[in-house]
Design a protein around this motif. Structure first.
Motif, PDB file in Angstrom:
ATOM      1  N   MET A   1      32.516  47.657  32.270  1.00  0.00           N
ATOM      2  CA  MET A   1      32.244  46.477  33.063  1.00  0.00           C
ATOM      3  C   MET A   1      33.472  46.139  33.902  1.00  0.00           C
ATOM      4  N   VAL A   2      33.250  45.687  35.104  1.00  0.00           N
ATOM      5  CA  VAL A   2      34.372  45.319  35.964  1.00  0.00           C
ATOM      6  C   VAL A   2      34.983  44.003  35.488  1.00  0.00           C
ATOM      7  N   SER A   3      36.244  43.825  35.831  1.00  0.00           N
ATOM      8  CA  SER A   3      36.938  42.600  35.432  1.00  0.00           C
ATOM      9  C   SER A   3      36.337  41.392  36.145  1.00  0.00           C
ATOM     10  N   THR A   4      36.625  40.219  35.617  1.00  0.00           N
ATOM     11  CA  THR A   4      36.137  38.969  36.212  1.00  0.00           C
ATOM     12  C   THR A   4      36.648  38.832  37.643  1.00  0.00           C
ATOM     13  N   GLU A   5      37.891  39.194  37.865  1.00  0.00           N
ATOM     14  CA  GLU A   5      38.494  39.131  39.201  1.00  0.00           C
ATOM     15  C   GLU A   5      37.755  40.056  40.169  1.00  0.00           C
ATOM     16  N   THR A   6      37.463  41.258  39.709  1.00  0.00           N
ATOM     17  CA  THR A   6      36.755  42.214  40.553  1.00  0.00           C
ATOM     18  C   THR A   6      35.317  41.766  40.802  1.00  0.00           C
ATOM     19  N   GLN A   7      34.679  41.189  39.795  1.00  0.00           N
ATOM     20  CA  GLN A   7      33.325  40.656  39.987  1.00  0.00           C
ATOM     21  C   GLN A   7      33.315  39.596  41.087  1.00  0.00           C
ATOM     22  N   ALA A   8      34.309  38.730  41.087  1.00  0.00           N
ATOM     23  CA  ALA A   8      34.395  37.686  42.114  1.00  0.00           C
ATOM     24  C   ALA A   8      34.583  38.309  43.493  1.00  0.00           C
ATOM     25  N   GLU A   9      35.403  39.336  43.556  1.00  0.00           N
ATOM     26  CA  GLU A   9      35.646  40.014  44.839  1.00  0.00           C
ATOM     27  C   GLU A   9      34.375  40.709  45.338  1.00  0.00           C
ATOM     28  N   ILE A  10      33.665  41.378  44.433  1.00  0.00           N
ATOM     29  CA  ILE A  10      32.418  42.052  44.805  1.00  0.00           C
ATOM     30  C   ILE A  10      31.410  41.026  45.326  1.00  0.00           C
ATOM     31  N   ALA A  11      31.276  39.919  44.623  1.00  0.00           N
ATOM     32  CA  ALA A  11      30.341  38.867  45.033  1.00  0.00           C
ATOM     33  C   ALA A  11      30.704  38.326  46.413  1.00  0.00           C
ATOM     34  N   SER A  19      23.511  45.374  40.170  1.00  0.00           N
ATOM     35  CA  SER A  19      23.302  45.817  38.797  1.00  0.00           C
ATOM     36  C   SER A  19      23.952  47.166  38.506  1.00  0.00           C
ATOM     37  N   TRP A  20      24.064  48.018  39.520  1.00  0.00           N
ATOM     38  CA  TRP A  20      24.640  49.344  39.270  1.00  0.00           C
ATOM     39  C   TRP A  20      26.110  49.273  38.883  1.00  0.00           C
ATOM     40  N   ILE A  21      26.746  48.176  39.216  1.00  0.00           N
ATOM     41  CA  ILE A  21      28.157  48.007  38.835  1.00  0.00           C
ATOM     42  C   ILE A  21      28.290  48.056  37.310  1.00  0.00           C
ATOM     43  N   THR A  22      27.298  47.538  36.595  1.00  0.00           N
ATOM     44  CA  THR A  22      27.367  47.521  35.129  1.00  0.00           C
ATOM     45  C   THR A  22      27.239  48.922  34.537  1.00  0.00           C
ATOM     46  N   ALA A  23      26.779  49.883  35.338  1.00  0.00           N
ATOM     47  CA  ALA A  23      26.665  51.262  34.852  1.00  0.00           C
ATOM     48  C   ALA A  23      28.016  51.977  34.852  1.00  0.00           C
ATOM     49  N   LEU A  24      29.015  51.372  35.497  1.00  0.00           N
ATOM     50  CA  LEU A  24      30.334  52.000  35.561  1.00  0.00           C
ATOM     51  C   LEU A  24      31.068  51.831  34.232  1.00  0.00           C
ATOM     52  N   PRO A  25      31.663  52.893  33.701  1.00  0.00           N
ATOM     53  CA  PRO A  25      32.432  52.747  32.460  1.00  0.00           C
ATOM     54  C   PRO A  25      33.687  51.909  32.710  1.00  0.00           C
ATOM     55  N   GLU A  26      34.053  51.117  31.743  1.00  0.00           N
ATOM     56  CA  GLU A  26      35.162  50.177  31.906  1.00  0.00           C
ATOM     57  C   GLU A  26      36.445  50.802  32.451  1.00  0.00           C
ATOM     58  N   PRO A  27      36.873  51.969  31.977  1.00  0.00           N
ATOM     59  CA  PRO A  27      38.128  52.508  32.497  1.00  0.00           C
ATOM     60  C   PRO A  27      38.100  52.814  34.000  1.00  0.00           C
ATOM     61  N   ALA A  29      35.755  51.167  36.251  1.00  0.00           N
ATOM     62  CA  ALA A  29      34.982  50.163  36.979  1.00  0.00           C
ATOM     63  C   ALA A  29      35.759  49.521  38.130  1.00  0.00           C
ATOM     64  N   ASP A  30      36.905  48.941  37.858  1.00  0.00           N
ATOM     65  CA  ASP A  30      37.674  48.284  38.916  1.00  0.00           C
ATOM     66  C   ASP A  30      38.112  49.304  39.969  1.00  0.00           C
ATOM     67  N   HIS A  31      38.511  50.469  39.512  1.00  0.00           N
ATOM     68  CA  HIS A  31      38.942  51.528  40.428  1.00  0.00           C
ATOM     69  C   HIS A  31      37.788  51.975  41.322  1.00  0.00           C
ATOM     70  N   SER A  32      36.608  52.109  40.735  1.00  0.00           N
ATOM     71  CA  SER A  32      35.439  52.541  41.510  1.00  0.00           C
ATOM     72  C   SER A  32      35.123  51.537  42.607  1.00  0.00           C
ATOM     73  N   TRP A  33      35.191  50.262  42.304  1.00  0.00           N
ATOM     74  CA  TRP A  33      34.980  49.243  43.328  1.00  0.00           C
ATOM     75  C   TRP A  33      36.047  49.359  44.411  1.00  0.00           C
ATOM     76  N   GLY A  34      37.281  49.646  44.010  1.00  0.00           N
ATOM     77  CA  GLY A  34      38.365  49.802  44.985  1.00  0.00           C
ATOM     78  C   GLY A  34      38.086  50.916  45.985  1.00  0.00           C
ATOM     79  N   ILE A  35      37.472  51.988  45.523  1.00  0.00           N
ATOM     80  CA  ILE A  35      37.115  53.086  46.424  1.00  0.00           C
ATOM     81  C   ILE A  35      36.083  52.600  47.447  1.00  0.00           C
TER      82      ILE A  35
END
Length: 134
Positions: A1-11, A19-27, A29-35
């Motif tokens: 799951m992405v961090s709370t900070e990253t969730q706010a940024e995504i929103a 919903s697909w963000i929740t499919a990302l493994p925690e290690p 998740a934040d990096h994947s959003w960064g890409i």
């Protein structure tokens, strides 16, 4: 799951946390959003319109219905017409077609590289010799 900070940024970027963000493994998740944020949505050497067409072509080539839907919508937001999307997909299909031919025929890669360089040189010479529109 992405961090709370990253969730706010995504929103903030997307208006929601898909919903697909929740499919990302925690290690990852934040990096994947960064890409996505930095490469796909950020300012880079390519315009957003160009990135949308490249992504749509790639999505079609890998036959991913999720990616096709997303990148088609992205292209529409960038003002890409249906005809331009069809052309991008057709160009991509040509690349895939010839890749299949080249691999299946086991064309020599060194010979291919040499021929490609010669072709590029010839085209460059033709372009230089062409009368200017100025």
């Amino acid at each position: 799951m992405v961090s709370t900070e990253t969730q706010a940024e995504i929103a903030e970027y997307l208006g929601q946390v898909p919903s697909w963000i929740t499919a990302l493994p925690e290690p990852a998740a934040d990096h994947s959003w960064g890409i996505v944020r930095d490469l796909q949505l950020g300012e880079t050497e390519l315009e957003q319109r160009e990135k949308a067409l490249v992504a749509l072509g790639a999505a079609a080539a890998i036959q991913c219905p999720y990616c096709i839907r997303f990148h088609r919508a992205e292209a529409e937001l960038e003002g890409v017409t249906d005809a331009e999307m069809a052309e991008a997909i057709a160009v991509t299909s040509g690349v895939r077609y010839f890749s299949t031919v080249l691999h299946g025929a086991e064309v020599d890669r060194d010979e291919f590289a040499t021929e490609t360089a010669e072709i590029a040189e010839h085209v460059e010479e033709q372009q230089s010799a062409a009368p200017s529109d100025d």
